[in-house]
Write a protein that holds these residues in place. Sequence first.
Motif, mmCIF file in Angstrom:
data_model
loop_
_atom_site.group_PDB
_atom_site.id
_atom_site.type_symbol
_atom_site.label_atom_id
_atom_site.label_comp_id
_atom_site.label_asym_id
_atom_site.label_seq_id
_atom_site.Cartn_x
_atom_site.Cartn_y
_atom_site.Cartn_z
ATOM 1 N N PRO A 106 0.818 -1.222 0.000
ATOM 2 C CA PRO A 106 0.000 0.000 0.000
ATOM 3 C C PRO A 106 0.845 1.263 0.000
ATOM 4 O O PRO A 106 0.482 2.263 -0.623
ATOM 5 N N ALA A 107 1.987 1.220 0.684
ATOM 6 C CA ALA A 107 2.865 2.390 0.690
ATOM 7 C C ALA A 107 3.362 2.693 -0.715
ATOM 8 O O ALA A 107 3.426 3.865 -1.125
ATOM 9 N N ALA A 108 3.726 1.666 -1.461
ATOM 10 C CA ALA A 108 4.177 1.865 -2.839
ATOM 11 C C ALA A 108 3.046 2.412 -3.713
ATOM 12 O O ALA A 108 3.296 3.206 -4.631
ATOM 13 N N ARG A 109 1.819 2.025 -3.427
ATOM 14 C CA ARG A 109 0.686 2.588 -4.169
ATOM 15 C C ARG A 109 0.558 4.080 -3.900
ATOM 16 O O ARG A 109 0.289 4.867 -4.809
ATOM 17 N N TRP A 110 0.756 4.486 -2.663
ATOM 18 C CA TRP A 110 0.708 5.916 -2.339
ATOM 19 C C TRP A 110 1.842 6.654 -3.043
ATOM 20 O O TRP A 110 1.650 7.769 -3.530
ATOM 21 N N MET A 111 3.013 6.026 -3.095
ATOM 22 C CA MET A 111 4.145 6.630 -3.791
ATOM 23 C C MET A 111 3.887 6.714 -5.295
ATOM 24 O O MET A 111 4.245 7.703 -5.945
ATOM 25 N N ALA A 112 3.278 5.682 -5.853
ATOM 26 C CA ALA A 112 2.998 5.671 -7.289
ATOM 27 C C ALA A 112 2.074 6.817 -7.685
ATOM 28 O O ALA A 112 2.219 7.416 -8.752
ATOM 29 N N ARG A 113 1.143 7.133 -6.818
ATOM 30 C CA ARG A 113 0.180 8.208 -7.118
ATOM 31 C C ARG A 113 0.890 9.532 -7.370
ATOM 32 O O ARG A 113 0.530 10.271 -8.291
ATOM 33 N N VAL A 114 1.903 9.844 -6.551
ATOM 34 C CA VAL A 114 2.574 11.138 -6.697
ATOM 35 C C VAL A 114 3.770 11.072 -7.648
ATOM 36 O O VAL A 114 4.217 12.111 -8.154
ATOM 37 N N THR A 115 4.286 9.857 -7.892
ATOM 38 C CA THR A 115 5.501 9.711 -8.698
ATOM 39 C C THR A 115 5.207 9.510 -10.178
ATOM 40 O O THR A 115 6.010 9.895 -11.035
ATOM 41 N N ARG A 116 4.079 8.922 -10.485
ATOM 42 C CA ARG A 116 3.760 8.595 -11.884
ATOM 43 C C ARG A 116 3.914 9.788 -12.832
ATOM 44 O O ARG A 116 4.434 9.626 -13.946
ATOM 45 N N PRO A 117 3.507 10.999 -12.467
ATOM 46 C CA PRO A 117 3.610 12.116 -13.418
ATOM 47 C C PRO A 117 5.039 12.503 -13.798
ATOM 48 O O PRO A 117 5.230 13.167 -14.826
ATOM 49 N N ILE A 118 6.054 12.120 -13.019
ATOM 50 C CA ILE A 118 7.407 12.593 -13.329
ATOM 51 C C ILE A 118 8.262 11.552 -14.050
ATOM 52 O O ILE A 118 9.315 11.905 -14.593
ATOM 53 N N VAL A 119 7.840 10.285 -14.078
ATOM 54 C CA VAL A 119 8.695 9.269 -14.686
ATOM 55 C C VAL A 119 8.484 9.207 -16.194
ATOM 56 O O VAL A 119 7.494 9.716 -16.733
ATOM 57 N N ARG A 120 9.439 8.548 -16.862
ATOM 58 C CA ARG A 120 9.385 8.364 -18.314
ATOM 59 C C ARG A 120 9.439 6.882 -18.638
ATOM 60 O O ARG A 120 9.754 6.057 -17.776
ATOM 61 N N ALA A 121 9.188 6.564 -19.899
ATOM 62 C CA ALA A 121 9.135 5.151 -20.291
ATOM 63 C C ALA A 121 10.466 4.439 -20.091
ATOM 64 O O ALA A 121 10.506 3.236 -19.840
ATOM 65 N N ASP A 122 11.580 5.178 -20.200
ATOM 66 C CA ASP A 122 12.891 4.529 -20.085
ATOM 67 C C ASP A 122 13.438 4.562 -18.664
ATOM 68 O O ASP A 122 14.577 4.165 -18.417
ATOM 69 N N THR A 123 12.642 5.012 -17.696
ATOM 70 C CA THR A 123 13.129 5.155 -16.331
ATOM 71 C C THR A 123 13.430 3.795 -15.710
ATOM 72 O O THR A 123 12.645 2.857 -15.823
ATOM 73 N N MET A 124 14.566 3.698 -15.039
ATOM 74 C CA MET A 124 14.934 2.511 -14.272
ATOM 75 C C MET A 124 14.870 2.848 -12.790
ATOM 76 O O MET A 124 15.357 3.885 -12.361
ATOM 77 N N ILE A 125 14.247 1.962 -12.013
ATOM 78 C CA ILE A 125 14.082 2.182 -10.582
ATOM 79 C C ILE A 125 15.136 1.407 -9.804
ATOM 80 O O ILE A 125 15.386 0.227 -10.079
ATOM 81 N N ALA A 126 15.743 2.080 -8.830
ATOM 82 C CA ALA A 126 16.749 1.447 -7.972
ATOM 83 C C ALA A 126 16.557 1.919 -6.540
ATOM 84 O O ALA A 126 16.309 3.107 -6.306
ATOM 85 N N PRO A 127 16.671 1.023 -5.565
ATOM 86 C CA PRO A 127 16.550 1.435 -4.167
ATOM 87 C C PRO A 127 17.873 1.945 -3.614
ATOM 88 O O PRO A 127 18.953 1.597 -4.100
ATOM 89 N N VAL A 128 17.790 2.763 -2.580
ATOM 90 C CA VAL A 128 18.983 3.116 -1.809
ATOM 91 C C VAL A 128 19.473 1.840 -1.132
ATOM 92 O O VAL A 128 18.703 1.137 -0.483
ATOM 93 N N PRO A 129 20.757 1.507 -1.270
ATOM 94 C CA PRO A 129 21.254 0.232 -0.726
ATOM 95 C C PRO A 129 21.613 0.315 0.753
ATOM 96 O O PRO A 129 21.892 1.398 1.288
ATOM 97 N N LEU A 130 21.616 -0.830 1.395
ATOM 98 C CA LEU A 130 22.143 -0.974 2.738
ATOM 99 C C LEU A 130 23.539 -1.590 2.661
ATOM 100 O O LEU A 130 23.824 -2.378 1.761
ATOM 101 N N HIS A 131 24.389 -1.254 3.602
ATOM 102 C CA HIS A 131 25.651 -1.981 3.726
ATOM 103 C C HIS A 131 25.330 -3.408 4.167
ATOM 104 O O HIS A 131 24.349 -3.644 4.894
ATOM 105 N N PHE A 132 26.129 -4.392 3.728
ATOM 106 C CA PHE A 132 25.771 -5.786 3.970
ATOM 107 C C PHE A 132 25.669 -6.103 5.464
ATOM 108 O O PHE A 132 24.869 -6.945 5.871
#
Length: 243
Positions: A106-132
């Motif tokens: 559900p949190a990602a759905r809330w994020m998608a609502r506000v993020t969808r207008p700024i992304v493009r078809a070629d956009t690649m999504i990556a998370p901020v990483p954690l140290h192992f």
Amino acid sequence: MSWAQRMQSIVQMVYPPRCLSCGGMVSEDFGLCATCWKDTPFISGLACDLCGKRLSGRSDQDELCDDCLEVARPWSKGRAALSYEGRARRMVLALKHGDRHDIARPAARWMARVTRPIVRADTMIAPVPLHFRRHLARRYNQSALLAETLAGLLDLDYMPDLLQRARHTPMLKGRSRDERYEILAGRLSVTPGYEPLVQGRTILIVDDVMTSGATLGAAADACLACGASEVFVSVLARAGKDA
């Protein structure tokens, strides 16, 4: 009714849907009850174009908050679904430290609502990483849970290990903005061998919370150094200066 729908009905009879925040009964899975929805600080209306922070007033053009006017951001646009306070803060901490993986979708759905207008078809999504070391201790990366689901909702490419945090960094809580930037400078990088995937692409970096922007800035710098055409950011919650 399909087999899958019948199974879902049986599961809901045994395990009725519960509010993500208070645990009360709700009409569907992955939802908030009416009271918690009303009390959850969703960001809507005018918001900073670089970090998503809620702004007062109305405007017909892109506006920036005081933080983003003061600090140069290496990314081009940013969005946040919630303000990091009250129920939103408790849900973020439950996702981050309480093994509440059920909050991610559900949190990602809330994020998608506000993020969808700024992304493009070629956009690649990556998370901020954690140290192992931190990943082993926590057993999962909450930002990766959000990023993977967000990529599916937006139908975009997802690269879970595009970025790496090869050197351990101390906890940032309680640090000043300048200290955060100093600690994270150069600590994030594109994973060796993945540089060609970044070149000429728009990258959307996902994290759970933005406070100073130091972590997202380090991630954006790493992508731009490898030839990304542009970087956007999306976070579940935007914190205030004293968070």
